[in-house]
Design a protein around this motif. Structure first.
Motif, short mmCIF file in Angstrom:
data_model
loop_
_atom_site.label_atom_id
_atom_site.label_comp_id
_atom_site.label_asym_id
_atom_site.label_seq_id
_atom_site.Cartn_x
_atom_site.Cartn_y
_atom_site.Cartn_z
N PRO A 28 28.61 45.35 12.76
CA PRO A 28 27.99 44.90 11.50
C PRO A 28 28.38 43.45 11.17
CG PRO A 28 29.18 46.98 11.22
CD PRO A 28 29.62 46.37 12.52
N MET A 30 27.08 39.63 8.78
CA MET A 30 26.15 39.00 7.84
C MET A 30 25.49 37.78 8.48
SD MET A 30 27.67 39.55 4.06
CE MET A 30 28.79 38.18 4.07
N GLY A 31 25.55 37.70 9.81
CA GLY A 31 24.90 36.60 10.51
C GLY A 31 25.71 35.31 10.46
N GLY A 36 33.92 34.44 16.84
CA GLY A 36 34.60 35.64 16.31
C GLY A 36 33.67 36.85 16.37
N HIS A 37 32.43 36.66 15.91
CA HIS A 37 31.46 37.76 15.96
C HIS A 37 31.15 38.14 17.42
CE1 HIS A 37 30.13 35.75 12.04
NE2 HIS A 37 30.39 36.98 11.65
N LEU A 40 33.38 40.46 19.09
CA LEU A 40 33.21 41.87 18.72
C LEU A 40 32.13 42.53 19.61
CD1 LEU A 40 33.18 41.78 14.78
CD2 LEU A 40 35.13 41.77 16.31
N TYR A 71 24.46 31.42 1.29
CA TYR A 71 24.99 31.95 2.55
C TYR A 71 24.05 31.57 3.71
CZ TYR A 71 28.14 34.78 5.27
OH TYR A 71 29.09 35.17 6.17
N ILE A 145 32.65 48.29 15.46
CA ILE A 145 33.69 47.28 15.72
C ILE A 145 33.79 46.35 14.50
CG2 ILE A 145 34.59 45.69 17.49
CD1 ILE A 145 33.38 48.34 18.65
N PHE A 146 35.00 46.19 14.01
CA PHE A 146 35.25 45.28 12.88
C PHE A 146 36.41 44.35 13.25
CE2 PHE A 146 33.22 48.94 11.02
CZ PHE A 146 32.36 48.40 10.07
N GLY A 147 36.36 43.11 12.73
CA GLY A 147 37.39 42.14 13.06
C GLY A 147 38.62 42.28 12.17
N LYS A 149 40.12 39.85 11.25
CA LYS A 149 39.99 38.70 10.34
C LYS A 149 39.90 39.20 8.89
CE LYS A 149 38.27 34.86 8.44
NZ LYS A 149 37.10 35.21 7.75
N GLN A 153 39.35 44.79 4.69
CA GLN A 153 38.05 45.47 4.89
C GLN A 153 38.18 46.54 5.99
OE1 GLN A 153 34.06 43.47 5.09
NE2 GLN A 153 34.44 43.56 7.27
N PRO A 174 40.77 41.64 17.55
CA PRO A 174 41.64 40.53 17.13
C PRO A 174 40.90 39.39 16.43
CG PRO A 174 41.91 41.03 19.48
CD PRO A 174 40.78 41.87 18.99
N LEU A 175 41.64 38.70 15.58
CA LEU A 175 41.10 37.53 14.87
C LEU A 175 40.97 36.36 15.85
CD1 LEU A 175 42.56 36.35 11.44
CD2 LEU A 175 41.75 34.75 13.15
N ILE A 176 39.82 35.73 15.85
CA ILE A 176 39.58 34.58 16.74
C ILE A 176 39.68 33.28 15.94
CG2 ILE A 176 37.95 33.52 18.38
CD1 ILE A 176 38.92 36.30 19.29
N MET A 184 38.13 31.43 12.53
CA MET A 184 36.67 31.23 12.51
C MET A 184 36.06 32.03 11.37
SD MET A 184 35.40 31.09 16.38
CE MET A 184 36.07 29.89 17.50
P1 AMP Z 1 30.91 38.74 8.46
O1 AMP Z 1 29.67 38.28 9.12
O2 AMP Z 1 31.77 37.63 7.94
O3 AMP Z 1 30.68 39.84 7.47
O4 AMP Z 1 31.79 39.39 9.60
C1 AMP Z 1 31.27 40.39 10.42
C2 AMP Z 1 32.37 40.94 11.29
O5 AMP Z 1 32.90 39.90 12.10
C3 AMP Z 1 33.55 41.52 10.49
O6 AMP Z 1 34.02 42.69 11.14
C4 AMP Z 1 34.56 40.41 10.56
O7 AMP Z 1 35.90 40.85 10.43
C5 AMP Z 1 34.31 39.87 11.96
N1 AMP Z 1 34.80 38.50 12.07
C6 AMP Z 1 34.48 37.43 11.31
N2 AMP Z 1 35.20 36.35 11.67
C7 AMP Z 1 36.00 36.75 12.68
C8 AMP Z 1 36.99 36.11 13.47
N3 AMP Z 1 37.32 34.83 13.30
N4 AMP Z 1 37.62 36.84 14.43
C9 AMP Z 1 37.32 38.15 14.62
N5 AMP Z 1 36.39 38.81 13.91
C10 AMP Z 1 35.74 38.13 12.95
#
Ligand code: AMP
Length: 284
Positions: A28, A30-31, A36-37, A40, A71, A145-147, A149, A153, A174-176, A184
Motif C-alpha cells: 500500500p 500514496m504514490g 523506499g517504496h 517494498l 500531495y 508489506i509496510f516500511g 520508516k 503505523q 527496513p527504512l531506506i 526517503m
Molecule cells: P507512503 O506512500 O508514504 O504512505 O508510504 C507507503 C509505504 O512505503 C509505507 O509502508 C511506508 O512505510 C513505506 N516507505 C515510505 N518511505 C520509506 C522508506 N524511506 N523506506 C522504507 N519504506 C518506506
C-alpha cells in the motif's frame, strides 16, 4: 502490468490468482514513489507470485491544514516504476470508489496509535486503519508489506491485524535512506536546498543517540533527548517529538533496559514538510 481502478475488478483478479495457486502480496502506498517504496515491492516479490501496488492518496488520514491538496501525484511515472520493478498490477481507485458518499464505518485501533504521530495528528491512524482494511478487502492479499520508516503505523497495523484476525501476514521492511542519511520520503520534494540540509539533523540526531548509547548503556535518556533536540533545532527543525521506546509495545522508557529491542523515533517540520525518522537498537 495492469492498472485496476475498481474494487470489484481487483477482487475478481485476486480470486483468479488464488484459484491458480498464486500467493498475493500488497504494497500500500500514496504514490510519488521512491526507492523506499520500490524496496517494498522487492520484498513482496520474495513472498508472493503476484504483487499489487496500491496508489491512493487517502483523504481520511490527512488532518485539517495538512498537505492533502499539495500531495504529489505523478501517476504515470509511478506506474512506470512499478512496471520496471515487476509488479503484477497497480490498484488506483478514486476517492469515490473507496469512500461512498454516505460512508459511515471506521476501523479504530485504540492504544498503539495514541501517542507520537497519533497525538500530533488526531484522526490520522483511524484514517490509516480504515483505508488499510478497505484495501485488504479489495486486494485480498496473503501478505502486506509496510516500511519501518513509518514505525508507529506498522505497529498499529500489526495490532489491528491481530485484534481483528485478518488472514494477512504483515511484513515490516527496513527504512531506506538517501546517501547522506536523509530518510526517503515523498514529502522530501517539498524541501528547498536549505531546508533539505537542515532536515539532515533528524538522521544526525539518531546517529548521535546510537553512538552515545553504544558508549554508555547507563546514559541518561532525558539528557540524551535534550542533546538530540539541540541537534534538530540547530537544523531549524520545528520539533514534534523525540521518543525512546520499547520497540514492540511502544511504551516509553525511563531508563535503558539491559537487553532487548528499543526504538528511537523523531518527528519535526522543516519549512512545509513534516518529516519522521527512527532507528532500532538491540541492547545486551
Ligand atoms: P507512503 O506512500 O508514504 O504512505 O508510504 C507507503 C509505504 O512505503 C509505507 O509502508 C511506508 O512505510 C513505506 N516507505 C515510505 N518511505 C520509506 C522508506 N524511506 N523506506 C522504507 N519504506 C518506506
Amino acid at each position: 502490468m495492469q492498472q485496476i481502478k475498481t474494487i470489484a475488478q481487483m477482487q475478481e483478479l485476486s480470486k483468479q490468482w488464488h484459484f491458480s495457486g498464486d500467493k498475493v502480496a500488497v504494497v500500500p502506498t500514496m504514490g510519488a514513489l521512491h526507492e523506499g517504496h520500490l524496496s517494498l515491492i522487492r520484498v513482496a516479490k520474495k513472498h508472493a507470485q503476484k504483487v499489487i501496488v496500491t496508489i491512493f492518496v487517502n483523504p481520511t488520514q490527512f488532518g485539517e491544514g495538512e498537505d492533502l491538496d499539495a500531495y504529489p501525484q505523478p501517476l504515470k511515472e509511478d506506474m512506470r516504476l512499478c512496471d520496471l520493478e515487476g509488479a503484477s498490477a497497480v490498484f488506483t481507485p478514486s476517492a469515490a470508489e473507496m469512500y461512498p458518499k454516505d460512508s459511515s464505518t471506521w476501523v479504530d485501533e485504540a492504544q498503539v496509535g495514541l501517542g507520537l504521530c497519533g497525538a500530533k495528528r488526531p484522526g490520522h491512524f483511524r484514517g490509516v486503519t480504515t483505508i488499510v482494511t478497505k484495501l485488504f478487502l479489495a486486494v485480498l492479499p496473503d501478505y502486506a508489506i509496510f516500511g519501518e520508516k513509518d514505525f508507529q503505523q506498522l505497529a498499529v497495523i500489526r495490532r489491528m491485524v491481530r485484534d481483528l484476525n485478518f488472514p494477512v501476514t504483515i511484513i515490516g521492511a527496513p527504512l531506506i535512506r538517501e546517501k547522506d542519511g536523509l530518510a526517503m520520503s515523498s514529502r522530501n520534494r517539498y524541501l528547498n536546498t536549505e531546508q533539505r540540509q537542515g532536515a539532515l539533523s533528524l538522521s544526525s540526531s539518531l546517529k548521535y543517540a546510537c553512538e552515545k548509547i553504544d558508549e554508555d548503556n547507563q546514559v541518561l535518556l532525558k539528557k540524551l533527548k535534550a542533546q538530540m533536540k539541540e541537534i534538530i533545532e540547530g537544523g531549524q527543525g520545528k520539533l514534534d517529538y523525540i521518543e525512546i521506546l520499547h520497540a514492540e509495545s511502544l511504551e516509553e522508557l525511563a531508563i535503558l533496559p539491559d537487553s532487548g529491542e528499543i526504538r528511537i523515533l523523531v518527528a519535526a517540520s522543516f519549512g512545509p514538510a513534516r518529516l519522521i525518522d527512527n532507528v532500532g537498537i538491540t541492547l545486551g
